[in-house]
Scaffold this active site. Structure first.
Site, mmCIF file in Angstrom:
data_model
loop_
_atom_site.group_PDB
_atom_site.id
_atom_site.type_symbol
_atom_site.label_atom_id
_atom_site.label_comp_id
_atom_site.label_asym_id
_atom_site.label_seq_id
_atom_site.Cartn_x
_atom_site.Cartn_y
_atom_site.Cartn_z
ATOM 1 N N HIS A 1 4.416 -5.146 5.723
ATOM 2 C CA HIS A 1 5.732 -4.919 4.940
ATOM 3 C C HIS A 1 6.854 -5.471 6.055
ATOM 4 O O HIS A 1 6.468 -5.290 7.063
ATOM 5 C CB HIS A 1 6.168 -3.491 4.764
ATOM 6 N N ASP B 1 7.510 -2.717 8.570
ATOM 7 C CA ASP B 1 6.345 -2.517 9.349
ATOM 8 C C ASP B 1 6.704 -3.383 10.822
ATOM 9 O O ASP B 1 6.573 -2.791 11.982
ATOM 10 C CB ASP B 1 5.141 -2.941 9.100
ATOM 11 N N GLU C 1 0.006 -4.948 -7.160
ATOM 12 C CA GLU C 1 -1.132 -3.929 -6.635
ATOM 13 C C GLU C 1 -0.686 -2.913 -7.487
ATOM 14 O O GLU C 1 0.229 -1.952 -7.616
ATOM 15 C CB GLU C 1 -0.700 -3.606 -5.319
ATOM 16 N N GLU D 1 -6.646 -1.800 -5.079
ATOM 17 C CA GLU D 1 -6.884 -0.887 -4.012
ATOM 18 C C GLU D 1 -7.763 0.207 -4.617
ATOM 19 O O GLU D 1 -7.684 0.846 -5.838
ATOM 20 C CB GLU D 1 -5.659 -0.127 -3.622
ATOM 21 N N HIS E 1 -6.144 3.487 -5.544
ATOM 22 C CA HIS E 1 -5.382 3.498 -6.839
ATOM 23 C C HIS E 1 -6.361 3.649 -8.268
ATOM 24 O O HIS E 1 -5.824 4.313 -8.884
ATOM 25 C CB HIS E 1 -4.393 2.308 -6.745
ATOM 26 N N ASP F 1 -7.445 -3.905 -1.427
ATOM 27 C CA ASP F 1 -7.001 -2.921 -0.413
ATOM 28 C C ASP F 1 -8.324 -2.174 -0.171
ATOM 29 O O ASP F 1 -8.643 -1.395 -0.855
ATOM 30 C CB ASP F 1 -5.755 -2.043 -0.738
ATOM 31 N N ASP G 1 -2.436 9.921 -2.935
ATOM 32 C CA ASP G 1 -3.167 8.766 -2.031
ATOM 33 C C ASP G 1 -3.615 9.003 -0.805
ATOM 34 O O ASP G 1 -2.871 8.860 0.091
ATOM 35 C CB ASP G 1 -2.306 7.626 -2.319
ATOM 36 N N ASP H 1 -5.594 7.344 1.322
ATOM 37 C CA ASP H 1 -5.944 6.239 2.136
ATOM 38 C C ASP H 1 -6.885 6.514 3.248
ATOM 39 O O ASP H 1 -6.743 6.146 4.368
ATOM 40 C CB ASP H 1 -4.668 5.710 2.771
ATOM 41 N N ASP I 1 -6.026 -0.783 3.989
ATOM 42 C CA ASP I 1 -4.969 -0.258 3.590
ATOM 43 C C ASP I 1 -5.415 1.266 3.882
ATOM 44 O O ASP I 1 -5.521 2.380 2.744
ATOM 45 C CB ASP I 1 -4.429 -0.252 2.367
#
Length: 434
Positions: free
Chosen positions: A99, A102, A230, A266, A269, A294, A305, A307, A337
């Site tokens: 991103h 980031d 996404e 993802e 998700h 992802d 989420d 992750d 991710d």
């Protein structure tokens, strides 16, 4: 150059190895279905979770201290670049994703934020020289800052819409600069919590406008990246406009954008949408929009989420089965991710987590390839749908039948015999391959 991680290069030692800092299944040059493993599995480091996450969650503060931290945010950004390239080199990872925020911190003004991003991305570009490390995709963080409290492209505030557009333009420019072949749109806060204050039609129109402008700029700027959306349900808004693959497909078709975008799927998700990972991949594949992945996993017992790093072999096999049926991911890849758990706070834990995820997908690839070679499921499905190859079934498949004709046929053939779906048998066969 300072060494940030006191870990050596990670080697492949095979499934009998007990070394936690070695690959057991990811053998990058091993040929699977005519391609080396690393071409099937274009693993990418996530800049955000790997270099930015510090272990905080909804209920607790940071638990991790990284050697590349600094009191000055811009200095820390440069040190993250050094640490990130060292990390990728030691793991043999050939791609990264980012991103905009980031790479470089948010500054007091948009102009200053853009300048900081230019400086840090210049440094990233220098680090890429002489390596085989590439940018898989870039995106803009249009969800963290308080300006995006009611969305970005769907915000009721036109100034916020304009700011998001400017931020996306800059992120696309940076992706082009770093040679990225894909650009991702994660809706973030593109959704609503209550209809009492929301004009859904207007918000969807505005979001389609933003995506149309980005599509046009993708061509005009020469980026020419594969644009990816996404899907993400529930979080952070109650009603996300990008809930799942089918919802996004409906949106794109409504606004005539279905030929311009593919999906970045993802696993976590899918969990939040009450789907399986391979369901979302399958829906994307059969509609020709499977673009990238992802690679993580969620927790079926938690409603947010999480992750987590992917260690569920069953999911990885079925995911790679869909990827192989798709003929690969084109310009896409498998981006981790995923973040280490708050209690896994050491640098070594970060390496172990990536190794676990890479090994899981490598083993999943091997098994999926064998299943596909043996046509285990494909042969069964061919037989199961055989009635559509002849007679009335072929007429239905060819769309050469009327409702009246079907009614007459049913009256003459009303004693129907079904065949078993044999779900348990097929699941047992999958377990045998594992």
């Amino acid at each position: 150059m300072k060494e940030y991680f006191k870990v050596g290069k990670i080697a492949y030692e095979g499934p009998k190895s007990t070394n936690p800092l070695a690959f057991k299944y990811y053998n990058k040059d091993e040929v699977i279905l005519g391609k080396p493993m690393h071409e099937h599995l274009k693993f990418a480091m996530s800049w955000w979770h790997t270099l930015c996450a510090k272990g905080s969650d909804q209920f607790g503060s940071n638990t991790m201290v990284r050697t590349f931290e600094a009191t000055d945010p811009l200095q820390e950004a440069y040190q993250k670049v050094d640490a990130g390239f060292e990390f990728m080199d030691k793991l043999g990872i050939e791609y990264f994703c980012f991103h905009d925020r980031d790479l470089a911190p948010e500054m007091p003004t948009l102009k200053e934020s853009n300048e900081a991003l230019d400086k840090v991305s210049d440094y990233v570009l220098e680090k890429m020289k002489g390596t085989n490390i590439k940018c898989l995709w870039g995106t803009a963080n249009c969800f963290n800052h308080k300006r995006y409290l009611a969305g970005a492209g769907t915000s009721p505030n036109a100034d916020v819409f304009a700011y998001a557009a400017a931020q996306i333009k800059k992120a696309m420019d940076t992706t082009k600069k770093l040679g990225g072949k894909n650009y991702v749109f994660w809706g973030g806060r593109e959704g609503y919590d209550t209809l009492l204050n929301t004009d859904v039609k207007q918000e969807l129109d505005h979001y389609a406008t933003l995506l149309t402008l980005a599509r046009d700029y993708n061509k005009k700027s020469g980026l020419n990246a594969q644009l990816l959306i996404e899907p993400k349900p529930k979080e952070p808004t109650k009603h996300q406009y990008d809930f799942d693959v089918q919802t996004v497909l409906g949106f794109l078709r409504t606004y005539g954008l279905e030929k311009d975008f593919k999906m970045n799927i993802e696993a976590n998700h899918a969990t939040l949408a009450i789907h399986t990972f391979n369901h979302e991949l399958n829906v994307a594949r059969i509609n020709g929009v499977l673009g990238s992945i992802d690679a993580n996993q969620g927790d079926m017992l938690l409603g947010w989420d999480t992750d987590q790093f992917p260690t569920n072999l069953y999911d990885a096999i079925l995911a790679m089965y869909e990827v192989l049926l798709n003929g690969g991911l084109g310009t896409g890849g498998l981006n981790f991710d995923a973040k280490v758990r708050r209690q896994s706070f050491t640098d070594e834990d970060l390496f172990i987590s990536y190794i676990a995820g890479m090994d899981t997908f490598a083993r999943g690839l091997r098994i999926a390839a064998k299943l596909l070679e043996d046509k285990v499921f494909e042969n069964f499905k061919t037989e199961r749908y055989a009635s559509y190859k002849t007679g009335i079934g072929k007429k239905i498949a060819d769309k050469k039948v009327t409702l009246e004709e079907l009614s007459d046929y049913a009256l003459a053939h009303d004693q129907i015999e079904n065949a078993s779906g044999r779900q348990e048998w097929l699941e047992a066969i999958l377990n045998q391959y594992i």
